[in-house]
Design a protein around this motif. Structure first.
Motif, PDB file in Angstrom:
ATOM      1  N   GLU A   1      13.958  26.049  32.309  1.00  0.00           N
ATOM      2  CA  GLU A   1      13.026  25.563  31.281  1.00  0.00           C
ATOM      3  C   GLU A   1      13.142  24.062  31.073  1.00  0.00           C
ATOM      4  OE1 GLU A   1      13.965  27.795  27.826  1.00  0.00           O
ATOM      5  OE2 GLU A   1      13.187  29.702  28.631  1.00  0.00           O
ATOM      6  N   ASN A   2      14.330  23.530  31.258  1.00  0.00           N
ATOM      7  CA  ASN A   2      14.557  22.098  31.015  1.00  0.00           C
ATOM      8  C   ASN A   2      14.743  21.313  32.313  1.00  0.00           C
ATOM      9  OD1 ASN A   2      15.018  21.834  27.889  1.00  0.00           O
ATOM     10  ND2 ASN A   2      16.149  23.666  28.510  1.00  0.00           N
TER      11      ASN A   2
ATOM     12  N   LEU B   1      13.885  17.622  32.343  1.00  0.00           N
ATOM     13  CA  LEU B   1      14.892  16.767  31.727  1.00  0.00           C
ATOM     14  C   LEU B   1      16.037  16.482  32.689  1.00  0.00           C
ATOM     15  CD1 LEU B   1      15.308  18.042  28.034  1.00  0.00           C
ATOM     16  CD2 LEU B   1      14.488  15.810  28.794  1.00  0.00           C
TER      17      LEU B   1
ATOM     18  N   VAL C   1      20.341  19.264  26.372  1.00  0.00           N
ATOM     19  CA  VAL C   1      19.997  20.671  26.584  1.00  0.00           C
ATOM     20  C   VAL C   1      21.033  21.582  25.931  1.00  0.00           C
ATOM     21  CG1 VAL C   1      19.611  22.463  28.320  1.00  0.00           C
ATOM     22  CG2 VAL C   1      18.747  20.148  28.706  1.00  0.00           C
TER      23      VAL C   1
ATOM     24  N   ASP D   1      20.409  22.104  22.354  1.00  0.00           N
ATOM     25  CA  ASP D   1      19.297  23.021  22.088  1.00  0.00           C
ATOM     26  C   ASP D   1      19.625  24.461  22.484  1.00  0.00           C
ATOM     27  OD1 ASP D   1      17.857  20.827  21.227  1.00  0.00           O
ATOM     28  OD2 ASP D   1      16.914  20.493  23.178  1.00  0.00           O
TER      29      ASP D   1
END
Length: 215
Positions: A6-7, A10, A174, A177
């Motif tokens: 998902e990241n 980044l 990350v 989060d």
């Protein structure tokens, strides 16, 4: 692995900045290291003294302190080109003495007769160093230089503590989060670093074989 997938943008942005720091600081450290190494073996005593003091001070100063100086003191002195550039300067300065010492060890490995022969045909110290000694020295120190650049790759992570969004900075964001996926995030970061360090090792091996053939 959901947190990593998902990241991924980044992580890729952080990886791109890590590569940027490595390429820019590595190039700068190589150029500055060549200059410092030349000064260390110069016949001019003042240049030798300056290079020796520079080498001993910088390589015995913690990288965190060097980057702190670049991130806080230089902007205070009205020099503020951006934290990425400041981190590049800090990494360049910190890495250059290690490059210089690796090159100097290679220069010491070149037979003294090579330099004497160059001087006997009228070459100056600069010409002898540039065209005779240094090319041979670089061939000898490829493995140590690659090790310096591998260490530089890992040292770029320290820049994340000084407002630079690199690979470790991406992992930290990350993790904040998605604290439940810390292991997967750290493994992903390790994979990115291994991608660089293993590639450098393979390049070193190939270059070393080519140099051996040229010899």
């Amino acid at each position: 692995m959901d947190a990593v997938i998902e990241n991924l943008p980044l992580f890729l942005e952080g990886f791109r900045n890590t590569l940027g720091l490595l390429l820019l600081a590595g190039t700068g450290a190589l150029l500055l290291g060549i200059i410092v190494a030349a000064m260390r073996i110069s016949p001019v005593a003042s240049l030798r003294g300056f290079a020796t003091v520079y080498t001993e001070i910088v390589r015995n100063t913690p990288l965190t302190l060097v980057l702190f100086f670049c991130a806080y003191i230089l902007p205070y002195l009205q020099f503020s080109p951006g934290y990425f550039v400041l981190a590049t300067i800090g990494l360049t300065v910190y890495t250059s003495p290690f490059v210089a010492e690796a090159l100097r060890s290679g220069v010491n490995g070149v037979h003294v007769g090579q330099a004497e022969a160059a001087r006997s045909v009228g070459l100056t110290f600069t010409q002898t160093l540039s065209f005779v000694v240094m090319p041979q020295a670089v061939r000898m120190v490829i493995p140590p230089l690659i090790n310096v650049f591998i260490a530089l790759t890992k040292n770029t992570s320290v820049a994340g503590a000084f407002f630079v969004f690199e690979l470790f900075g991406a992992a930290r964001k990350v993790t904040n989060d998605r604290g439940d996926e810390v292991l997967a995030i750290l493994l992903a970061v390790a994979a990115f670093y291994l991608l660089v360090t293993i590639s450098l090792g393979l390049i070193a091996g190939r270059v070393e074989k080519k140099v051996a053939v040229l010899r």
